[in-house]
Every structure is written in C-alpha cells, then in structure tokens.
Write a protein that holds these residues in place. Sequence first.
Motif, mmCIF file in Angstrom:
data_model
loop_
_atom_site.group_PDB
_atom_site.id
_atom_site.type_symbol
_atom_site.label_atom_id
_atom_site.label_comp_id
_atom_site.label_asym_id
_atom_site.label_seq_id
_atom_site.Cartn_x
_atom_site.Cartn_y
_atom_site.Cartn_z
ATOM 1 N N ARG A 210 3.420 9.034 -8.016
ATOM 2 C CA ARG A 210 2.703 10.178 -8.556
ATOM 3 C C ARG A 210 2.124 9.789 -9.917
ATOM 4 O O ARG A 210 2.436 8.713 -10.426
ATOM 5 N N GLU B 155 0.861 -1.186 0.000
ATOM 6 C CA GLU B 155 0.000 0.000 0.000
ATOM 7 C C GLU B 155 0.896 1.235 0.000
ATOM 8 O O GLU B 155 1.450 1.618 1.032
ATOM 9 N N LEU B 156 1.039 1.827 -1.161
ATOM 10 C CA LEU B 156 1.929 2.969 -1.327
ATOM 11 C C LEU B 156 1.126 4.235 -1.572
ATOM 12 O O LEU B 156 0.128 4.216 -2.319
ATOM 13 N N PRO B 157 1.530 5.358 -0.990
ATOM 14 C CA PRO B 157 0.827 6.626 -1.248
ATOM 15 C C PRO B 157 0.820 6.966 -2.732
ATOM 16 O O PRO B 157 1.859 6.907 -3.389
ATOM 17 N N GLY B 158 -0.348 7.266 -3.257
ATOM 18 C CA GLY B 158 -0.473 7.688 -4.645
ATOM 19 C C GLY B 158 -0.640 6.566 -5.649
ATOM 20 O O GLY B 158 -0.713 6.823 -6.853
ATOM 21 N N ARG C 100 8.811 4.814 -2.094
ATOM 22 C CA ARG C 100 8.089 5.505 -1.031
ATOM 23 C C ARG C 100 6.773 6.131 -1.481
ATOM 24 O O ARG C 100 5.810 6.199 -0.730
ATOM 25 N N GLU C 101 6.746 6.639 -2.721
ATOM 26 C CA GLU C 101 5.573 7.399 -3.163
ATOM 27 C C GLU C 101 5.401 7.251 -4.670
ATOM 28 O O GLU C 101 6.379 7.129 -5.410
#
Length: 503
Positions: A327, A157-160, A324-325
């Motif tokens: 986009r 579950e990664l941000p974005g 980490r993230e």
Amino acid sequence: MLDRTRRRPGGRPGRWPSVVIVGSGIGGLCAAIRLKRLGVTRLTILERSKEVGGTWHANRYPGIAVDTSILNYSLSFDPNPGWTRLYAGGRELQAYLIGLSHRHGLRKHIRFGVTVEELRYDESAGEWSVGTVGGERFRAQIVISATGVLSNPAIPELPGLDSFKGRILHSAEWDGSFDAAGRRIAQVGSGATAAQLVPELARDAEAVHVFQRSAPWVLPRDDRPIGRFEAAVYRRLPWVLKARRWHRFWLNDRIALGFERQDRTIRRQEEIARAFIERSISDPELRRLVTPDYSIGCKRRVMSDDWYPALQRPNVELVPYELREIRPRSVIGGDGTEREVDTIVFSTGFQVRDLVPMKVFGAAGKELHDAWADGACSYLGLSVHGFPNLFFVMGPNTGIGAGSATFMIEAQVRYITDALGHMRRYRLHSVDVRKDVQDAAYEKVQARLSRSVYGSGCVGWYQSPNGKIDTLWPGLNAEYWWRTRRFVRSRYHCRPAGPGRTR
C-alpha cells in the motif's frame, strides 16, 4: 609458444579465429586471459557496465562478501596471497578482478558501456554478427557468452507496488546514498543476500521487518582476518596456499557428492546447522521459525555468522510469511497484518532462468530461448546444437551446490580453448555439437538431478516452473573437470573451411 599437437595432414595450422566475449566478470576475464596466452589477438570483450567485475561490480549493497572461502574463490593461475579476510568483501573482490584485467593486458580489448542485444549466426560466412543496443555491430567467428546468471535482478510482481510512496531498493541495484538511519524497512527475502544485508541495515534502522517465505539452512561461516604472518606465508610459500585450496576443494566435493547421493553427508550437514541454531538462538519460537522443513542442499545454503544475531535485535522482526500486498505507506504479509514502512528492500535474487540475456539466432534462424522452451538443453553447459561456434561460460547446468564457481569456470575455459585450438589446427569453418550427443548428456544430467537432494521436493531458484533443474551440475566438481578435459571432435559436426562437406 610451440604447437606440439597433431596438425591437419598436408598443411599448416590456420590463424586463430576471431573471438567476441560477452561479459567481463570472472568468467569472461578467465577466458580472455587464456585466449591471449594461446596467441589469440583478434579478441573483443563487450561489457555493459563501466568497469569489469560482473556480479562484484553490480552488487554494492552493505555487507556484500563472498560466501565461499577466498582461498578457493580466485583463479588458480593467478592467486592472490594478499586477501585481508577469509571471506573477502565485494570491493576487495572487484579490486582483484580489476587487477586481473590490468596484469594480463585486457583493457585494450574491452569495450565498456556496450550492451549486447542480439547474436545472429551467418552460416555461409561461419561468423556471428553481434548487435548492440547502441546500434554497433561486431563480427567474429567465435562468441563466448560469459554473462553469468547473477546479473539481471528479479522483482516480484506484487499488488500495489506502483502505489508505494517510499523508497524501493533492490540489493543488486543499490543506491550508495541510501541511509537506513531511522527508517522503517520491509526486507523481502531471507536468503544469502539478506543474511549479509540485514545485519547492516539493522544497525541504524528504526525497524526491519524480514519477510521470509521459507527458512534457509544456515551454516557458520567462521570468517576471520588473514593476518600479516599468514599472508607472508602465502606469498613466500605459494605451495601452502595451493595445498589449502585443494584441501577445501575436496571437502566441498565430498559434500557435493553427498547432495547427489543423499547420503549421510546431508544428515551431518543438518546436524551442524541445527547445533548452530541451538547455540545461537535462545527463544524456542524463533528457533522453530528459522528451522527449514526441507533437506539441506535442496536450496542454496547460507553461510553467515551474523544472520541469527541480527534476527534477535529488538528492532528486527522475522515475519514467517511472504509479502502479499503493498500500500502507499505500508505492506501486508501472508499473516494479514499491516505494517507501516517507508522503505522496501528486495533481496529476491536474479532472473536465473533467463540464462542468456539477449536474443540468439542460430544456423537455421531459430532463437535460443525458443529452443529452450522445454528446458535449457545443452552439452555440459558449453554448447547447444544448431548454434555453431557459440560457447558458454557458466551456462546451463554448471552451477554448483557446494564448492567454488571458479573451478568450474576454469574447466569450461580449458575446454573452449581446446576447441579453438582444434579449429585452428584443422582449419575448421565451424563446430556444432551433435543433437544426439547433446540430448543424451542433458537427459542424463536431468535424471541424476531428479534423484539428488536438489530434486527432493522444495521450490527455489534452482528449479524451473516445469520442474527441471537447468542451473546445477548434479555431482562432483572433479567429475565435471574430467568430462571437459579435452574437446572431442567426434561429438561435433565439424565443417572444414572452404568448399567441402561437413564432417
């Protein structure tokens, strides 16, 4: 086939119990073949996919191959002298398993496209009710769970993640139409799967950024074709194939023993791996990045001849940080650098801690996952107290750090068939492993694992969040074979069929 074993005094053996096998990978097929040979006719195999093969049917990514010598990765009673390579590819392995299902008459027992959702034990009837996603129900006295641990993909579950505008792929759910040509790819993961996949992606991709949370220990695979002469020898002199199989088995078991004792075997394995780095990579900085900081064996070793050459291609970048993230058109790693990509490939393994991918309600109505909240406590990975007549193939603590899973599978299947033979001879309603036997066995396994290299401090898929290791067997594969050589009635609560007390 004559039954020469001791029978229940004063009576003839009963019928073979009815059996449902969940899964048609190599474990489920092995169990079905052995049961049919015994004379079990009320046999149903439930498979959620459209074909047999398990891992080798589900995984179709480029470069997929076995990472154990194919001389060992096959059933001992049905070897294949016609392998084309020492480390056969996934399609060849699946073809072998499909061939097993035809040669042994299993196709008529298999229900394809059936996903098991629930198992529920009916204590009065001594039967399991097997519920499926489609609403069908099957009933059987015995259930064998052969779902394996490499079946449900894990995506972090990664941000974005939901905002990404490009392609997202998981190695276990590969889209065969995907073309890497000209793509800018973020490869997440650097384990055994990535070591097979990245060299293939790098052939055509514009750029491949490999995000490595921790470096794996890599050993040379020394793969090679099996020529016509060698294959002819295996066909005409099967004892040669058997001898080579046993030779490799004992070499691997010596390594397994070394991993438990943390003896000089580990040092020797690390020496081989470090020498492999030295002769494969000239750049000192890349050498540093690919050298692990933990003992070999603590995480799964990678067997590859192509991984290090792939990392040195001009279009491949090794990023020594986790992702980490995400986009819409880029990714950011632990180094804070933003990299423009149009494809993300996850080689992040499977949900191995969810060892049984369905709800299982036992004799007292307790759900199996609740019973395993503090650890997957079982008896040798085969039976769980409170869940009578339920057996596992490749259950908890039966994975291996060195060797071939097929050896463990055959040991488990032999034990299960012996248990069913015992139930038939003595007309037993159910068998349920005693809690004291189960707990003592589990505690001993956990104690041994905590002293082994697997418990030496690294964090990987072998370990659970609570620190327990519910995936691996701690010692010799041969020891497991010895401990499962026969069903021991005194270790189980055995309930006779009809009126009577539990014995």
